[in-house]
Write a protein that holds these residues in place. Sequence first.
Motif, PDB file in Angstrom:
ATOM      1  N   SER A  98       0.790  -1.090  -0.029  1.00  0.00           N
ATOM      2  CA  SER A  98      -0.021  -0.137  -0.009  1.00  0.00           C
ATOM      3  C   SER A  98       0.860   1.283  -0.205  1.00  0.00           C
ATOM      4  CB  SER A  98      -0.989   0.063   1.483  1.00  0.00           C
ATOM      5  OG  SER A  98      -0.181   0.370   2.453  1.00  0.00           O
ATOM      6  N   ASN A  99       2.183   1.113   0.257  1.00  0.00           N
ATOM      7  CA  ASN A  99       3.062   2.158   0.622  1.00  0.00           C
ATOM      8  C   ASN A  99       2.803   2.967   1.538  1.00  0.00           C
ATOM      9  OD1 ASN A  99       4.704   1.586  -1.881  1.00  0.00           O
ATOM     10  ND2 ASN A  99       2.900   2.252  -3.239  1.00  0.00           N
ATOM     11  N   LEU A 100       2.040   2.607   2.477  1.00  0.00           N
ATOM     12  CA  LEU A 100       1.643   3.319   3.638  1.00  0.00           C
ATOM     13  C   LEU A 100       2.390   2.728   4.764  1.00  0.00           C
ATOM     14  CD1 LEU A 100      -2.175   3.773   3.357  1.00  0.00           C
ATOM     15  CD2 LEU A 100      -0.437   5.304   2.837  1.00  0.00           C
ATOM     16  N   LYS A 101       2.888   3.432   5.751  1.00  0.00           N
ATOM     17  CA  LYS A 101       3.491   3.098   6.782  1.00  0.00           C
ATOM     18  C   LYS A 101       3.332   4.035   8.165  1.00  0.00           C
ATOM     19  CE  LYS A 101       8.120   1.683   8.249  1.00  0.00           C
ATOM     20  NZ  LYS A 101       9.490   1.256   7.911  1.00  0.00           N
ATOM     21  N   LEU A 102       3.049   3.438   9.188  1.00  0.00           N
ATOM     22  CA  LEU A 102       3.004   4.215  10.491  1.00  0.00           C
ATOM     23  C   LEU A 102       4.622   4.478  11.070  1.00  0.00           C
ATOM     24  CD1 LEU A 102       0.291   3.084  10.143  1.00  0.00           C
ATOM     25  CD2 LEU A 102       0.079   3.094  12.490  1.00  0.00           C
ATOM     26  N   ASN A 103       4.877   5.551  11.552  1.00  0.00           N
ATOM     27  CA  ASN A 103       6.045   5.668  12.001  1.00  0.00           C
ATOM     28  C   ASN A 103       5.912   5.373  13.617  1.00  0.00           C
ATOM     29  OD1 ASN A 103       5.059   8.026  13.797  1.00  0.00           O
ATOM     30  ND2 ASN A 103       5.660   9.451  12.002  1.00  0.00           N
ATOM     31  N   SER A 104       7.266   5.265  14.368  1.00  0.00           N
ATOM     32  CA  SER A 104       7.241   4.868  15.658  1.00  0.00           C
ATOM     33  C   SER A 104       6.356   5.809  16.749  1.00  0.00           C
ATOM     34  CB  SER A 104       8.745   4.879  16.141  1.00  0.00           C
ATOM     35  OG  SER A 104       9.152   6.331  16.082  1.00  0.00           O
ATOM     36  N   ARG A 105       6.420   6.933  16.556  1.00  0.00           N
ATOM     37  CA  ARG A 105       5.235   7.893  17.473  1.00  0.00           C
ATOM     38  C   ARG A 105       3.853   7.450  17.279  1.00  0.00           C
ATOM     39  NH1 ARG A 105       2.157  12.540  17.290  1.00  0.00           N
ATOM     40  NH2 ARG A 105       2.247  13.796  19.463  1.00  0.00           N
ATOM     41  N   GLU A 106       3.442   7.321  16.032  1.00  0.00           N
ATOM     42  CA  GLU A 106       2.214   6.999  15.723  1.00  0.00           C
ATOM     43  C   GLU A 106       1.681   5.433  16.478  1.00  0.00           C
ATOM     44  OE1 GLU A 106       1.679   9.149  11.525  1.00  0.00           O
ATOM     45  OE2 GLU A 106       2.472   7.067  11.361  1.00  0.00           O
ATOM     46  N   ILE A 107       2.788   4.558  16.046  1.00  0.00           N
ATOM     47  CA  ILE A 107       2.547   3.219  16.699  1.00  0.00           C
ATOM     48  C   ILE A 107       2.256   3.302  18.411  1.00  0.00           C
ATOM     49  CG2 ILE A 107       3.502   1.082  17.264  1.00  0.00           C
ATOM     50  CD1 ILE A 107       4.734   1.366  14.468  1.00  0.00           C
ATOM     51  N   ASP A 108       3.345   4.564  18.872  1.00  0.00           N
ATOM     52  CA  ASP A 108       3.014   4.242  20.313  1.00  0.00           C
ATOM     53  C   ASP A 108       1.737   5.139  20.972  1.00  0.00           C
ATOM     54  OD1 ASP A 108       5.683   3.284  20.433  1.00  0.00           O
ATOM     55  OD2 ASP A 108       6.702   5.222  20.594  1.00  0.00           O
ATOM     56  N   LEU A 109       1.604   6.140  20.049  1.00  0.00           N
ATOM     57  CA  LEU A 109       0.070   6.788  20.361  1.00  0.00           C
ATOM     58  C   LEU A 109      -1.148   5.721  20.380  1.00  0.00           C
ATOM     59  CD1 LEU A 109       0.399  10.223  18.138  1.00  0.00           C
ATOM     60  CD2 LEU A 109      -0.184   9.954  20.647  1.00  0.00           C
ATOM     61  N   ILE A 110      -1.162   4.946  19.193  1.00  0.00           N
ATOM     62  CA  ILE A 110      -2.293   3.864  19.130  1.00  0.00           C
ATOM     63  C   ILE A 110      -2.138   2.975  20.432  1.00  0.00           C
ATOM     64  CG2 ILE A 110      -3.277   2.047  18.076  1.00  0.00           C
ATOM     65  CD1 ILE A 110      -2.428   3.416  15.403  1.00  0.00           C
ATOM     66  N   GLU A 111      -0.863   2.573  20.838  1.00  0.00           N
ATOM     67  CA  GLU A 111      -0.793   1.788  22.001  1.00  0.00           C
ATOM     68  C   GLU A 111      -1.052   2.210  23.365  1.00  0.00           C
ATOM     69  OE1 GLU A 111       2.620  -0.860  24.142  1.00  0.00           O
ATOM     70  OE2 GLU A 111       3.356   0.741  23.206  1.00  0.00           O
ATOM     71  N   LYS A 112      -0.787   3.478  23.537  1.00  0.00           N
ATOM     72  CA  LYS A 112      -1.475   4.185  24.780  1.00  0.00           C
ATOM     73  C   LYS A 112      -2.942   4.616  24.848  1.00  0.00           C
ATOM     74  CE  LYS A 112       0.192   8.001  27.617  1.00  0.00           C
ATOM     75  NZ  LYS A 112       1.129   9.191  27.833  1.00  0.00           N
ATOM     76  N   TRP A 113      -3.450   5.060  23.547  1.00  0.00           N
ATOM     77  CA  TRP A 113      -4.781   5.120  23.335  1.00  0.00           C
ATOM     78  C   TRP A 113      -5.540   3.962  23.713  1.00  0.00           C
ATOM     79  CZ3 TRP A 113      -7.977   3.248  19.315  1.00  0.00           C
ATOM     80  CH2 TRP A 113      -9.325   3.868  19.336  1.00  0.00           C
ATOM     81  N   ILE A 114      -5.280   2.585  23.203  1.00  0.00           N
ATOM     82  CA  ILE A 114      -5.843   1.479  23.508  1.00  0.00           C
ATOM     83  C   ILE A 114      -5.582   1.152  25.272  1.00  0.00           C
ATOM     84  CG2 ILE A 114      -5.841  -1.051  23.268  1.00  0.00           C
ATOM     85  CD1 ILE A 114      -4.903  -0.573  20.379  1.00  0.00           C
TER      86      ILE A 114
END
Length: 774
Positions: free
Chosen positions: A117-133
Amino acid sequence: MKKRIYYFLFLLVSVLYTVQSCNYIGGAQSSEEQIPDQVSYNFDIRPILSDKCFSCHGPDANKREAGLRLDNEESAFKALKENPQAHAIVAGKPELSEVFMRISSKDTSILMPPPSSNLKLNSREIDLIEKWIRQGAKYETHWSFTRPRKSPLPKVKDPKWPRNEIDHFILSKIEQKSMIPNQEAEKEYLLKRLSLDLTGLPPGLDMMNQFLADNSPNAYEKAVDQLLKSPAYGEKMTLHWLDVARYADSHGFQDDSYRSAWPWRDWVINSFNTNLPYDKFITLQLAGDLMPNATKEQILATGFNRNHKITEEGGVVDEEYRVQYVIDRTNTFSKALIGVTMECAQCHDHKYDPFSQKEYYQLYAFFNNIKEVGLQSTVGGPETYAKNPMIEISNDEVKNILKFINKQDTNKLIVSVMADRDTLRKTYILKRGAYDAPDKEVAAGTPKSILEFDNKLPKNRLGLAKWLFDKQNPLTSRVFVNQLWQEIFGRGIVKTAGDMGMQGELPTHPELLDWLAVDFMEHGWDIKRLVKQMVSSATYRQSAVISKDKLQADPENIYLSRAPRYRIKAELVRDLILSSSGLLIKTIGGPSVKPYQPGGLWENASSGRGILRTYKQDHGSDLYRRGMYTFIKRTVPPPVMGIFDASNRDQCEVVRLKTNTPLQALIMMNDPTVIEASRVLASKLDVEPIQVQEKVIKAFRLIVCRKPSEKEVKLLSTYYNDQLIAFKKEQSRADKLLSIGEYPNPEKLNKLSVAALMQVITALYNLEETITRS
């Protein structure tokens, strides 16, 4: 040697224009930015999901993968279709949430989004989703689909700085970012800014002198009130609305012949000058013809929805173009008035926003009952200047009733307007958006995610207007407030003024936007009051001076710790030149005019039919009208305006692009209007019984709108003397320069001194500061 000098001057001016681009360069969000203590779904998570996930797991059922919707709380929490033992999101437990495990996986076979898809989450975005969950994965209704509410004014550390409520919200955010606001701008800079923002014209010498001499506490407020009362205020406000309404003087498409829509433009100017409340201003444009015992003026207002392109080409499919007109009205309504991209749902469910294709055609149904056809007549004579439905305006009506229309001749005046059929035309969902592929029938309605349509309202455009101004509607007031903020501060509180949906940018000051939206409604949709509120703020009155620290901390100035600085609009560049030189004809309204233009442009882009096949330049006073009255032929828009980023009016446009190119410098150095204005002003100053330095100072004040420094006066006076010597050696060059433009030279003309002063004035017009609002 001369060629070298001219080449150097060209490069210098080009660089000055290019340097402005620093005002428009945005900074990318760093992946190392600190994670907030409390993660917000609306402001932290939804933007990530919208950019990276919703194309496959969003509102569009046709493109949805694995039956999973991540924009919907119920769907995101339920068991996965392909694996009932697993869940996309488990509140409080990211380690059990498939979403987190997939986006953080190193295994490319299960990684989401997939590498293809040529889309990728960076480390900050992954950390945000983890903390939100981990914090409970709390979903929120999209911010713009919730009703705005007035929050208490934020507390600030410097209570003396705010002048009104706006400043509390701005200063609070500035202080959060460990910055301080700029000092108030010097009076000359402030007056130029205010005059350009409220009237689109520079202040005259009398107003400058009066403002500088007035040391009373309310001197600034008096200047604001004076400018708001100026007839030029209505013209300045109308300029943006012409972009919104896609107003032009031709029908568009290949033949692109003449259209007589300018009386509607005159109505808009009059509406702003008489301060018609925004709800009435829009209601009349949407449904003036449906008002009880509708007057000619109310019907004329509906020309707003007939400004779209109309074909005059034989051989077209009638229904195809009729449908295209309805689509244009639907899309304009959505973008201009409720700030959403409904057009994305024309062919399928919206991929990002909660708008179904059915809801698109329910909105479309409000505009589908007009008494019109796709092709009424091919290009020809006066009978094609307007298309049915239309009204004819008599000279007697202009004289006694519609006095705001500037009609000078006895020709028949006709304008395209709105009028519904006697019987309701059925509306169908169009498969893939194709005019010839009707599917299920639908009734008029509005998107439920915004505000469900009240069945007690009439299912016509008047009912739609009532829905639009329902106090429960979350978008109407926000959208206009944001557009007006954009016009005054150069950038909206929501940068994407035409898209407040999932893919739009988040508001920089959401509480301020909501406070203003509610306050606007509470005060009767009073536009002038809102304008005065904005320009009276300490935020507005700041200096535009920028320090290195502020440039580094806030390069886009989104927190407004300094006044915005940007080039004025294309039409206003022309207005400033004409006004400062004394050439401007201040007549309000009337038919559009054709000023100087390079030869052959229309002829090379014309079908060879109709009265617009060749460009017939106007003469006399028509050469010196404001830029907003320049004739716009859609297939060949005015080239000078286009180079300065004006809209070609093909479709609704709520924000203009801002570019900086060497072509803009070339226009300012060579355009006949600039050179002619320099000649006329030089001729006027030359006969005044004052010294050269005083003439330079007066020209500087008229053009740049401030007093020059001693160094500037010395430099420009030296340049004048150098040019005078050069013209004495080559008098033919002075003759050639003085022949540019049709405005007559005075009988007694000192050619050499006028030509030398012309060069000084042309240089002033080419200063970056001259056409910059700062």
